[in-house]
Motif scaffolding. Sequence first.
Motif, mmCIF file in Angstrom:
data_model
loop_
_atom_site.group_PDB
_atom_site.id
_atom_site.type_symbol
_atom_site.label_atom_id
_atom_site.label_comp_id
_atom_site.label_asym_id
_atom_site.label_seq_id
_atom_site.Cartn_x
_atom_site.Cartn_y
_atom_site.Cartn_z
ATOM 1 N N UNK A 53 77.441 25.390 -4.052
ATOM 2 C CA UNK A 53 77.901 24.104 -3.556
ATOM 3 C C UNK A 53 78.214 24.288 -2.085
ATOM 4 N N UNK A 54 77.633 23.458 -1.245
ATOM 5 C CA UNK A 54 77.890 23.503 0.199
ATOM 6 C C UNK A 54 77.966 22.063 0.681
ATOM 7 N N UNK A 55 79.174 21.496 0.674
ATOM 8 C CA UNK A 55 79.352 20.084 0.989
ATOM 9 C C UNK A 55 79.860 19.842 2.400
ATOM 10 N N UNK A 56 80.174 20.878 3.140
ATOM 11 C CA UNK A 56 80.669 20.698 4.498
ATOM 12 C C UNK A 56 79.508 20.352 5.420
ATOM 13 N N UNK A 57 79.761 19.443 6.352
ATOM 14 C CA UNK A 57 78.733 19.056 7.319
ATOM 15 C C UNK A 57 78.922 19.865 8.597
ATOM 16 N N UNK A 58 77.808 20.233 9.219
ATOM 17 C CA UNK A 58 77.833 20.984 10.467
ATOM 18 C C UNK A 58 76.909 20.312 11.465
ATOM 19 N N UNK A 59 77.189 20.526 12.736
ATOM 20 C CA UNK A 59 76.372 19.961 13.796
ATOM 21 C C UNK A 59 77.214 19.096 14.710
ATOM 22 N N UNK A 60 76.546 18.266 15.495
ATOM 23 C CA UNK A 60 77.222 17.367 16.450
ATOM 24 C C UNK A 60 77.576 16.055 15.763
ATOM 25 N N UNK A 61 78.682 15.458 16.197
ATOM 26 C CA UNK A 61 79.104 14.163 15.670
ATOM 27 C C UNK A 61 79.728 13.348 16.793
ATOM 28 N N UNK A 62 79.826 12.054 16.591
ATOM 29 C CA UNK A 62 80.525 11.169 17.531
ATOM 30 C C UNK A 62 81.081 9.991 16.747
ATOM 31 N N UNK A 63 82.308 9.612 17.049
ATOM 32 C CA UNK A 63 82.955 8.442 16.450
ATOM 33 C C UNK A 63 83.405 7.531 17.579
ATOM 34 N N UNK A 64 83.222 6.252 17.407
ATOM 35 C CA UNK A 64 83.695 5.245 18.345
ATOM 36 C C UNK A 64 84.780 4.460 17.623
ATOM 37 N N UNK A 65 86.023 4.619 18.058
ATOM 38 C CA UNK A 65 87.168 4.010 17.381
ATOM 39 C C UNK A 65 87.638 2.807 18.198
ATOM 40 N N UNK A 66 87.605 1.600 17.611
ATOM 41 C CA UNK A 66 88.092 0.430 18.350
ATOM 42 C C UNK A 66 89.606 0.511 18.553
ATOM 43 N N UNK A 67 90.053 0.189 19.757
ATOM 44 C CA UNK A 67 91.481 0.201 20.071
ATOM 45 C C UNK A 67 92.039 -1.210 19.929
#
Length: 165
Positions: free
Chosen positions: A113-127
């Motif tokens: 089982x390998x459920x962790x995600x790896x690599x680049x990510x980006x989140x845009x959080x509305x203020x």
Amino acid sequence: MATIDRIRDRFEQIGTSITEGWHRLTDAAGQAITRFTPSHRESADQGRDLERRNIGWGLLPVEVFDQDAHVEVRLEAPGLERDDIEVEVLDEHLRIAGEKRVEREHREGEYHVAECAYGRFARLVPLPAPVKAESARAAYRNGVLSVTLEKAGGARRKRIEVQAG
């Protein structure tokens, strides 16, 4: 011919059901479900094989607190190093990006089982309010990124008491 039409209709129903389910899931999770993409590193390292297998979707939940003079954003992002995180204010959004790297790969045994995600990510959080970008402070501790942003001049929240009659 009728059998082919029934099969085609059934596949269309399945596709619609999957699409609707995905939309319900992403709506319920807000934008916490985040896409991880391949790293930009060119050199092969020990964890490259596991990283390639685990590029995809991961969960990065966020909380936004609107307080009188400031806004606080907390993002759960375990497994990162402080230097792997980028934070910037873009108009009325907070952009949080980074890269989750595989530090080591097990030499013995196999992953079942390998459920962790790896690599680049980006989140845009509305203020919830305009903020002073130059006043932003960020800290990363125990897998949680905390960003505190001072509200811009006229953006302070004020409670107004309702008078009788």
